[in-house]
Design a protein around this motif. Structure first.
Motif, PDB file in Angstrom:
ATOM      1  N   ARG A 179      42.886 -19.402   9.705  1.00 19.02           N
ATOM      2  CA  ARG A 179      43.204 -19.555  11.137  1.00 19.02           C
ATOM      3  C   ARG A 179      44.173 -20.700  11.361  1.00 19.02           C
ATOM      4  O   ARG A 179      45.056 -20.635  12.213  1.00 19.02           O
ATOM      5  CB  ARG A 179      41.930 -19.782  11.959  1.00 19.02           C
ATOM      6  CG  ARG A 179      41.126 -18.534  12.194  1.00 19.02           C
ATOM      7  CD  ARG A 179      40.247 -18.645  13.434  1.00 19.02           C
ATOM      8  NE  ARG A 179      39.444 -19.849  13.453  1.00 19.02           N
ATOM      9  CZ  ARG A 179      38.255 -19.960  12.873  1.00 19.02           C
ATOM     10  NH1 ARG A 179      37.754 -18.930  12.191  1.00 19.02           N
ATOM     11  NH2 ARG A 179      37.566 -21.069  12.952  1.00 19.02           N
TER      12      ARG A 179
ATOM     13  N   ASP B 216      38.546 -27.357  16.340  1.00 19.01           N
ATOM     14  CA  ASP B 216      38.119 -25.975  16.138  1.00 19.01           C
ATOM     15  C   ASP B 216      36.608 -25.884  15.953  1.00 19.01           C
ATOM     16  O   ASP B 216      35.981 -24.894  16.354  1.00 19.01           O
ATOM     17  CB  ASP B 216      38.840 -25.386  14.928  1.00 19.01           C
ATOM     18  CG  ASP B 216      38.684 -23.888  14.839  1.00 19.01           C
ATOM     19  OD1 ASP B 216      39.182 -23.193  15.754  1.00 19.01           O
ATOM     20  OD2 ASP B 216      38.065 -23.395  13.878  1.00 19.01           O
TER      21      ASP B 216
ATOM     22  N   ARG C 260      52.199 -19.517  14.243  1.00 15.18           N
ATOM     23  CA  ARG C 260      52.407 -19.099  15.621  1.00 15.18           C
ATOM     24  C   ARG C 260      53.086 -20.170  16.457  1.00 15.18           C
ATOM     25  O   ARG C 260      53.926 -19.881  17.306  1.00 15.18           O
ATOM     26  CB  ARG C 260      51.054 -18.735  16.264  1.00 15.18           C
ATOM     27  CG  ARG C 260      50.808 -17.266  16.399  1.00 15.18           C
ATOM     28  CD  ARG C 260      49.602 -16.943  17.260  1.00 15.18           C
ATOM     29  NE  ARG C 260      48.592 -17.965  17.360  1.00 15.18           N
ATOM     30  CZ  ARG C 260      47.511 -18.018  16.588  1.00 15.18           C
ATOM     31  NH1 ARG C 260      47.341 -17.142  15.619  1.00 15.18           N
ATOM     32  NH2 ARG C 260      46.610 -18.961  16.754  1.00 15.18           N
TER      33      ARG C 260
ATOM     34  N   HIS D 294      38.069 -18.716   6.150  1.00 14.47           N
ATOM     35  CA  HIS D 294      38.550 -18.151   7.412  1.00 14.47           C
ATOM     36  C   HIS D 294      39.131 -19.233   8.329  1.00 14.47           C
ATOM     37  O   HIS D 294      40.112 -18.986   9.040  1.00 14.47           O
ATOM     38  CB  HIS D 294      37.420 -17.408   8.122  1.00 14.47           C
ATOM     39  CG  HIS D 294      36.908 -16.231   7.351  1.00 14.47           C
ATOM     40  ND1 HIS D 294      37.655 -15.095   7.148  1.00 14.47           N
ATOM     41  CD2 HIS D 294      35.730 -16.024   6.708  1.00 14.47           C
ATOM     42  CE1 HIS D 294      36.962 -14.226   6.422  1.00 14.47           C
ATOM     43  NE2 HIS D 294      35.792 -14.768   6.144  1.00 14.47           N
ATOM     44  N   ARG D 295      38.558 -20.417   8.279  1.00 18.27           N
ATOM     45  CA  ARG D 295      39.091 -21.496   9.128  1.00 18.27           C
ATOM     46  C   ARG D 295      40.441 -21.969   8.607  1.00 18.27           C
ATOM     47  O   ARG D 295      41.353 -22.231   9.396  1.00 18.27           O
ATOM     48  CB  ARG D 295      38.104 -22.653   9.191  1.00 18.27           C
ATOM     49  CG  ARG D 295      38.589 -23.827  10.028  1.00 18.27           C
ATOM     50  CD  ARG D 295      37.455 -24.705  10.482  1.00 18.27           C
ATOM     51  NE  ARG D 295      36.692 -24.069  11.533  1.00 18.27           N
ATOM     52  CZ  ARG D 295      35.476 -24.482  11.938  1.00 18.27           C
ATOM     53  NH1 ARG D 295      34.907 -25.513  11.355  1.00 18.27           N
ATOM     54  NH2 ARG D 295      34.853 -23.865  12.913  1.00 18.27           N
TER      55      ARG D 295
ATOM     56  N   GLN E  55      47.588 -19.536  10.385  1.00 22.01           N
ATOM     57  CA  GLN E  55      48.096 -18.619  11.405  1.00 22.01           C
ATOM     58  C   GLN E  55      48.544 -19.382  12.644  1.00 22.01           C
ATOM     59  O   GLN E  55      49.587 -19.059  13.240  1.00 22.01           O
ATOM     60  CB  GLN E  55      47.019 -17.596  11.763  1.00 22.01           C
ATOM     61  CG  GLN E  55      46.729 -16.598  10.656  1.00 22.01           C
ATOM     62  CD  GLN E  55      45.505 -15.750  10.937  1.00 22.01           C
ATOM     63  OE1 GLN E  55      44.699 -16.056  11.830  1.00 22.01           O
ATOM     64  NE2 GLN E  55      45.351 -14.660  10.174  1.00 22.01           N
ATOM     65  N   ALA E  56      47.770 -20.395  13.046  1.00 22.41           N
ATOM     66  CA  ALA E  56      48.152 -21.220  14.199  1.00 22.41           C
ATOM     67  C   ALA E  56      49.437 -21.982  13.906  1.00 22.41           C
ATOM     68  O   ALA E  56      50.301 -22.132  14.774  1.00 22.41           O
ATOM     69  CB  ALA E  56      47.023 -22.193  14.541  1.00 22.41           C
TER      70      ALA E  56
END
Length: 474
Positions: free
Chosen positions: A315, A387, A322, A311-312, A318-319
């Protein structure tokens, strides 16, 4: 029997077992390497001078203050009188090394108390997780290895952790006094004494930030957007806070013991004409920015079992998707810093007894482009690091990052020992991992410890023209 008592009994039994195992390893290491090795050739004779009351004699090759020797004599001398030891046993190399085993026991206890304090007990946080987390960190490979040699690392770490624990409990005078002890072991520990004071300032700033934004219905979480406007808001708020007499007065009323330690340290630097006590030519401060990147990569490796998951990674991707421009700018900045600010110490290139020698030779010296090709890994390691600490407040994070920069960037020599305290601080402030992850972390640390101790004991070699036995170590 209450759960608290049961947990106490389990932890006490674990401390005893840990000490017994460490003693067995200590016995093996000492039998194989009876004479002082590496920096011990400076530390052991100096401590023996203190044992014989010759406090005015000093080896100019020693760069740290005499905290290790003073504590050693303070422990050994009363014990010697109590059990009536005589001869070579008093302040022998083995006896002096044993001091660090005592520090190791203290470090395990302090880590446990810090975990309990930093992560208040919840239903989801079992005693097993708290205890195993403390045990795992006490066996952190770089720190654990030096429990068996007469180095300053164990005592230095003990006093810093003790200082921070007292800060968290609000015993600031005791914390400042322990901070002095930490600095007397290693001058750069003043950075972590400043961090303890910085947590108090950060708490005041967090409260002021919440008050200032309490009426904003669109900012209920008080989070700062990762943008230039967000950075501007933080800088303006910090400037207002530091220029407010009432705020500064409130901070000083709490943090004045740490301020006194800082003033005393500045007086020492002025009188000593520098931070280093002895051999200054080999320990010069410089702007070695990639040290921060090495630390982030180091932290990523040793925290893999507890910080990295599917999941990290998702993320992160995704970052990246983005905000590609932000990551691109970060990568370009890293490239420029690696290009212009990489400094290589002569010891790193010459001393083939340290693992860092082989890391540098077989990785960074393979090709001049390798240091640039590692930048994506540094970017991910940095994102993962931040994070992992996202549960911490904004101003606490800024205080920690400032101290991390101060502890790593000025260091010219790449040596993993310098990463011990910042790594432990990082790991302590992560959310308590699951039991499965803690088991994996403990197994990783145990495997690394077994490998390094085995290599140190069995894989000896000799330099050309020298009959002295050489060993590999951190």
């Amino acid at each position: 029997m209450t759960m608290d008592k049961f947990e106490g009994y389990i932890f006490t039994a674990l401390c005893s077992t840990n000490f017994l195992v460490s003693c067995l390893l200590f016995s093996k290491v000492t039998r194989e390497q009876r004479e002082p090795y590496m920096d011990e050739i400076f530390h052991v004779p100096q401590a023996q001078k203190y044992c014989h009351g010759r406090f005015s004699e000093w080896d100019p090759m020693i760069t740290t203050l005499p905290g290790l020797y003073l504590v050693s004599v303070g422990i050994i001398k009363p014990v010697v009188r109590l059990v009536d030891l005589t001869g070579d046993v008093v302040c022998s190399t083995a006896m002096l090394r044993f001091i660090n085993l005592l520090f190791n026991g203290g470090i395990l206890y302090l880590l446990y108390r810090l975990i309990c304090r930093l992560h208040p007990r919840e239903k989801t946080q079992t005693a097993a997780r708290r205890i195993l987390s403390a045990l795992s960190l006490s066996t952190f490979p770089v720190l654990y290895f030096f429990n068996f040699l007469y180095y300053t690392d164990a005592g230095s770490t003990f006093f810093i952790l003790f200082t921070y624990l007292m800060t968290l409990h609000g015993c600031h005078k005791a914390a400042a006094l322990l901070g002095v002890g930490a600095v007397v072991f290693r001058q750069t520990n003043i950075i972590w004494v400043a961090f303890c004071a910085g947590t108090l300032v950060a708490a005041q700033m967090d409260d002021a930030w919440r008050v200032a934004h309490a009426k904003k219905t669109d900012d209920k979480s008080f989070q700062v957007p990762l943008s230039w406007s967000g950075a501007k808001r933080v800088m303006l708020f910090t400037l207002d806070f530091l220029t407010s007499r009432s705020q500064v007065k409130a901070v000083l009323l709490v943090a004045w013991p740490y301020v006194l330690v800082g003033v005393a340290f500045l007086c020492f630097v002025w009188l000593n004409d520098g931070i280093v006590v002895g051999d200054r030519t080999s320990h010069e401060a410089c702007l070695n920015v990639p040290q921060l990147f090495y630390f982030l990569a180091f932290s990523l490796f040793f925290s893999l079992p507890v910080s990295l998951c599917y999941h990290r990674v998702l993320r992160f991707l995704q970052a990246l998707k983005r905000q590609p421009l932000l990551f691109l700018i970060g990568a370009v900045i890293c490239l420029l810093l690696v290009w212009k600010f990489t400094v290589v110490h002569k010891y790193l290139l010459a001393d083939n007894r340290h693992f860092t020698f082989y890391v540098w030779k077989r990785l960074f010296q393979k090709h001049e482009l390798v240091r640039f090709l590692l930048i994506p890994a540094y970017v991910f390691a940095g994102w993962n690091f931040l994070d992992s600490l996202k549960s911490r407040s904004l101003f606490w994070s800024l205080a920690f990052l400032a101290c991390l920069l101060a502890a790593t960037v000025p260091q010219k020599l790449l040596e993993f020992r310098y990463f011990i305290v910042p790594y432990l601080m990082y790991r302590l402030h992560m959310p308590v991992p699951s039991l499965r992850r803690l088991v994996l972390e403990f197994l990783l640390y145990t495997s690394v410890n077994a490998a390094t101790i085995y290599i140190f004991i069995t894989k000896t070699f000799h330099w050309p023209g020298s009959g002295a036995t050489q060993r590999f170590m951190w």
